[in-house]
Design a protein around this motif. Structure first.
Motif, mmCIF file in Angstrom:
data_model
loop_
_atom_site.group_PDB
_atom_site.id
_atom_site.type_symbol
_atom_site.label_atom_id
_atom_site.label_comp_id
_atom_site.label_asym_id
_atom_site.label_seq_id
_atom_site.Cartn_x
_atom_site.Cartn_y
_atom_site.Cartn_z
ATOM 1 N N SER A 1 -4.863 -5.259 -1.122
ATOM 2 C CA SER A 1 -5.451 -3.956 -0.869
ATOM 3 C C SER A 1 -6.972 -4.051 -0.790
ATOM 4 O O SER A 1 -7.599 -4.929 -1.386
ATOM 5 C CB SER A 1 -5.052 -2.978 -1.971
ATOM 6 O OG SER A 1 -5.523 -1.683 -1.689
ATOM 7 N N ALA A 2 -7.542 -3.134 -0.058
ATOM 8 C CA ALA A 2 -9.006 -3.042 0.047
ATOM 9 C C ALA A 2 -9.352 -1.582 0.281
ATOM 10 O O ALA A 2 -8.612 -0.844 0.931
ATOM 11 C CB ALA A 2 -9.528 -3.907 1.193
ATOM 12 N N GLY A 3 -10.471 -1.157 -0.263
ATOM 13 C CA GLY A 3 -10.915 0.215 -0.037
ATOM 14 C C GLY A 3 -10.180 1.253 -0.843
ATOM 15 O O GLY A 3 -10.341 2.456 -0.593
ATOM 16 N N VAL A 4 -9.364 0.832 -1.812
ATOM 17 C CA VAL A 4 -8.621 1.770 -2.667
ATOM 18 C C VAL A 4 -8.943 1.442 -4.111
ATOM 19 O O VAL A 4 -8.832 0.291 -4.535
ATOM 20 C CB VAL A 4 -7.094 1.670 -2.431
ATOM 21 C CG1 VAL A 4 -6.354 2.684 -3.291
ATOM 22 C CG2 VAL A 4 -6.766 1.878 -0.959
ATOM 23 N N ARG A 5 -9.349 2.464 -4.864
ATOM 24 C CA ARG A 5 -9.678 2.262 -6.270
ATOM 25 C C ARG A 5 -9.082 3.400 -7.090
ATOM 26 O O ARG A 5 -9.310 4.567 -6.785
ATOM 27 C CB ARG A 5 -11.199 2.216 -6.461
ATOM 28 C CG ARG A 5 -11.647 1.887 -7.888
ATOM 29 C CD ARG A 5 -13.155 1.875 -8.002
ATOM 30 N NE ARG A 5 -13.745 0.965 -7.030
ATOM 31 C CZ ARG A 5 -14.930 1.167 -6.469
ATOM 32 N NH1 ARG A 5 -15.640 2.248 -6.771
ATOM 33 N NH2 ARG A 5 -15.408 0.290 -5.602
ATOM 34 N N GLY A 6 -8.330 3.038 -8.111
ATOM 35 C CA GLY A 6 -7.722 4.061 -8.955
ATOM 36 C C GLY A 6 -6.765 4.957 -8.198
ATOM 37 O O GLY A 6 -6.612 6.134 -8.529
ATOM 38 N N GLY A 7 -6.123 4.408 -7.156
ATOM 39 C CA GLY A 7 -5.189 5.193 -6.357
ATOM 40 C C GLY A 7 -5.840 6.080 -5.320
ATOM 41 O O GLY A 7 -5.154 6.791 -4.590
ATOM 42 N N VAL A 8 -7.169 6.062 -5.231
ATOM 43 C CA VAL A 8 -7.908 6.926 -4.305
ATOM 44 C C VAL A 8 -8.649 6.066 -3.289
ATOM 45 O O VAL A 8 -9.249 5.044 -3.645
ATOM 46 C CB VAL A 8 -8.909 7.818 -5.064
ATOM 47 C CG1 VAL A 8 -9.702 8.682 -4.097
ATOM 48 C CG2 VAL A 8 -8.182 8.686 -6.080
ATOM 49 N N LEU A 9 -8.615 6.480 -2.032
ATOM 50 C CA LEU A 9 -9.285 5.741 -0.966
ATOM 51 C C LEU A 9 -10.803 5.929 -1.098
ATOM 52 O O LEU A 9 -11.296 7.061 -1.147
ATOM 53 C CB LEU A 9 -8.802 6.244 0.392
ATOM 54 C CG LEU A 9 -9.092 5.382 1.616
ATOM 55 C CD1 LEU A 9 -7.978 5.529 2.636
ATOM 56 C CD2 LEU A 9 -10.407 5.798 2.263
#
Length: 412
Positions: A40-48
């Motif tokens: 994955s990339a660009g997603v943190r804590g389930g949020v884009l």
């Protein structure tokens, strides 16, 4: 002669992005023909948080799955995760006039209940009927054919931040795909990993991802509550990196190769190399006992389940959850997590794997892929949800010429 249709699922997580392409028969049998998972990339804590990075990761995962399946897809069922989702119950009643209850009455009631929700800046992801009542009687699963003056429904509503969902839909549409439906990750994982008796008697599915740990309570065949805590496998890695002053990639390696949430007698004797941040010389590596690594992991895993227990107890759904807990998600595969969960939650715990789906290899049939498989189940049977065409789509999503124009803009 039996016919088959193609469906596709896209699970967008903080650690990996997974795409399943499957064939479904008229009888509802699901056979995976193509799958891929990409970092994955660009997603943190389930949020884009980075549209460009997420777009490229999604495109890579979808393209690899299409190549394996030998098919091109144009729409997907996508997962929703993150602490921005909320869960609540709704009671709604309608006068039907004394005749036998028909499909039309149920559809009118469900749509009326859905339309009565004040969403403001939020989006309704799920409107799950928990049970029906006739003339104020006890909840029923199947009221069709019964006679009564009034028909009521108890619904479980799950909403999400509209902007967060719009960002995901826009990113997917840049890959020339339409989001045909959405499902929250723990609900999808439960559809895949739970057996029918667990759904009926009561169980909690805890989906442990990289950025979040979300859970969903099932009772009498329906999802009755869902929630999320902003702690996941990445937080374990960060704790190790800070505690050992080692780079994040080495912390992840130590966690994967030697990590455990439960101490063993030999941990004090086993020494591990922990390269130091900023040091280029291997001789500067620290040698630390494995017991120190385990203590860091154990503390964070215990905290995660304590947070889940606190949220569950405060929700009012703890009494419906029964004594069964099913763990899914990549972070749940760390040795000792099951034992810590059982001790902290005081329940019987097992790992959940995708059920009712054929064509999965051993490597893709574990807890980390339960959500993706569950999205396929949701595509086949949405369990009587009240539906609307409210999935936000980007303006880039349109006819053939619009999509071709988008492709030229992206590549030239």
């Amino acid at each position: 002669m039996a016919t088959e249709r193609t469906i596709a699922a896209l699970d967008i997580g903080s650690t990996k992005i997974c795409c399943f392409i499957a064939k479904v028969t008229d009888a509802g049998r699901i056979r995976v023909t193509g799958m891929s998972h990409h970092a994955s990339a660009g997603v943190r804590g389930g949020v884009l948080v980075d549209m460009e990075a997420a777009y490229r990761a999604i495109l890579a995962a979808v393209h690899a799955a299409e190549q394996m399946a030998g098919a091109t897809i144009d729409q997907v069922i996508a997962s929703v995760a993150g602490p921005h989702m909320t869960s609540k119950q709704l009671l709604r009643e309608m006068v039907i006039g004394g005749g036998a209850i028909r499909d039309l009455d149920l559809r009118r009631l469900l749509q009326d209940a859905r339309n009565s929700v004040d969403l403001e800046d939020r989006m309704l992801v799920h409107a799950i009927p928990v049970g029906y009542s006739v003339d104020g009687g006890p909840l029923l699963r199947e009221p069709r054919g019964m006679h009564g003056q009034t028909l009521g429904v108890k619904m479980h509503l799950v909403t999400a931040n509209r902007a967060a969902v719009q960002n995901v839909a826009t990113c997917i549409s840049r890959c020339h795909l339409t989001v045909s439906d959405l499902a929250i990750a723990p609900y999808a994982a439960g559809l895949s990993a739970l057996v029918e008796d667990e759904k009926d008697l009561g169980a909690v599915v805890i989906d442990m991802g990289g950025g979040t740990t979300s859970f969903c309570v099932f009772y009498e065949g329906a999802a009755v509550h869902a929630d999320c805590v902003p702690v996941g496998g990445h937080h374990v890695t960060s704790d190790i990196a800070r505690g050992l002053s080692t780079p994040l990639n080495h912390a992840e390696r130590l966690k994967t190769l030697y990590g455990s949430a439960v101490p063993a007698a030999s941990d004090d004797r086993d020494l591990l190399d922990a390269p130091q941040v900023g040091e280029e010389d291997d001789a500067s590596s620290n040698r630390v006992p494995k017991s120190f690594l385990v203590s860091i992991i154990q503390a964070r895993i215990e905290e995660t389940f304590e947070l889940v227990k606190r949220r569950l107890d405060g929700s009012g759904a703890a009494g419906l959850a029964g004594q069964r807990v099913v763990l899914t998600g990549g972070a749940s595969q760390l040795p000792g997590v099951r034992e810590v969960a059982s001790r902290t939650l005081g329940k019987q715990v097992r790992h959940g794997r995708p059920l009712g789906v054929s064509g999965l290899a051993e490597a893709t049939g574990g807890p980390a892929f339960a959500t993706a498989a569950g999205l396929l189940h949701f595509a086949v049977d949405d369990r009587g949800e009240a539906k609307s065409a409210a999935v936000p789509q980007s303006a880039a999503e349109g006819g053939f010429f619009t999509r071709m124009g988008g492709w030229f803009r992206e590549n030239f």
